[in-house]
Design a protein around this motif. Structure first.
Motif, PDB file in Angstrom:
ATOM      1  N   GLY A  50      10.868   4.805  17.409  1.00 26.83           N
ATOM      2  CA  GLY A  50       9.426   4.632  17.297  1.00 26.83           C
ATOM      3  C   GLY A  50       8.736   5.840  17.891  1.00 26.83           C
ATOM      4  N   CYS A  51       9.057   7.018  17.369  1.00 23.77           N
ATOM      5  CA  CYS A  51       8.650   8.275  18.017  1.00 23.77           C
ATOM      6  C   CYS A  51       7.153   8.548  17.925  1.00 23.77           C
ATOM      7  CB  CYS A  51       9.415   9.451  17.414  1.00 23.77           C
ATOM      8  SG  CYS A  51       9.039   9.781  15.671  1.00 23.77           S
ATOM      9  N   ASP A  73      10.802   6.770  13.063  1.00 22.52           N
ATOM     10  CA  ASP A  73       9.560   6.003  13.039  1.00 22.52           C
ATOM     11  C   ASP A  73       9.406   5.323  11.682  1.00 22.52           C
ATOM     12  OD1 ASP A  73       7.021   5.960  15.060  1.00 22.52           O
ATOM     13  OD2 ASP A  73       6.382   5.561  13.005  1.00 22.52           O
ATOM     14  N   ALA A 117       6.685   1.140  21.805  1.00 24.67           N
ATOM     15  CA  ALA A 117       6.871   0.952  20.363  1.00 24.67           C
ATOM     16  C   ALA A 117       7.510  -0.389  20.024  1.00 24.67           C
ATOM     17  CB  ALA A 117       7.731   2.083  19.794  1.00 24.67           C
TER      18      ALA A 117
END
Length: 260
Positions: A50-51, A73, A117
């Protein structure tokens, strides 16, 4: 908690250009997350899960002895933003995928890192089980996520207007601990911290949440358009607690270090 994955993807895709301008808390939490880790563990193949726009990815590149960093992501535009920022960096791979369905081989990752995230995942037990699958023996999962006290003031203000859920619900430390245990993680360390952010108005808070892509994404929510009257009632209820002309919003952050 049932989340609408289509809306999540759309929200974060739309926020890729505005995210960095309002992501001060995310950067603060990300730095604290890495400071809590033994730097000697930041080696070999690392995954930023979840960058987003790549803040934690960049920090991992600076503070680790990596061979490869994977930025993953669900939103392609977020991933493209990260790639643009790190275009001069080598040994970085970019994957557009859902954190709940990792397209990675078993025991291929030395460390998984995720900054604010995982709260957007539907089933964290499934997520943790899959993370454990891709981690090598002695690998570690390090992540931060929002806790249940997050945006409690906004929830309280909406509760004076109607019975709908206008704010996402977040997992508690006890729930996270159970999910990790069920997935087979051991020796998990937890830390919870409250961040109180001031805003000049409720509209400013809501605009920031929109710019972050953090809109209400629970499936089965009230799909009717919120009326102007209802919005005004909520704002009035919230602003009763103004101090020195500003409202406050609580963000509870739970940080976890879990080992295989």
């Amino acid at each position: 908690m049932i989340l609408d994955k289509v809306r999540i993807k759309q929200s974060f895709s739309a926020a890729s250009l505005t995210y960095d301008s309002v992501a001060g808390l995310q950067r603060t939490v990300g730095r604290e997350l890495l400071h809590a880790i033994d730097a000697t563990k930041l080696t070999d193949t690392l995954l930023d899960l979840g960058c987003g726009t790549g803040f934690l990815t960049g920090e991992l590149l600076v503070h680790s002895n990596y061979e490869t960093v994977i930025a993953l992501d669900i939103a392609l535009s977020m991933l493209q933003t990260t790639q643009g920022k790190l275009s001069d960096k080598y040994r970085v791979n970019y994957i557009c995928a859902d954190a709940e369905h990792l397209p990675l081989a078993e025991k291929s990752i030395d460390g998984v890192y995720s900054n604010l995230a995982l709260q957007w995942c539907r089933n964290l037990e499934v997520v943790f089980t899959d993370i454990k699958r891709v981690l090598k023996p002695e690998g570690q999962l390090v992540f931060s996520t929002f806790g249940p006290q997050t945006l409690q003031e906004l929830k309280s203000a909406w509760a004076t207007v109607d019975n709908y859920n206008h704010v996402n619900t977040f997992y508690s430390e006890a729930q996270l601990k159970l999910f990790l245990q069920q997935a087979g993680f051991k020796n998990s360390q937890f830390k919870s911290k409250l961040y109180i952010s001031p805003y000049d108005s409720v509209w400013m808070l809501m605009q920031e949440l929109k710019c972050l892509g953090a809109q209400h994404v629970i499936a089965g929510r009230n799909k009717k358009i919120t009326t102007k009257t209802a919005m005004q009632q909520m704002i009035l209820a919230y602003e009763k607690y103004k101090v020195s002309g500003q409202i406050s919003a609580t963000f509870e952050v739970i940080s976890v270090i879990a080992k295989v």
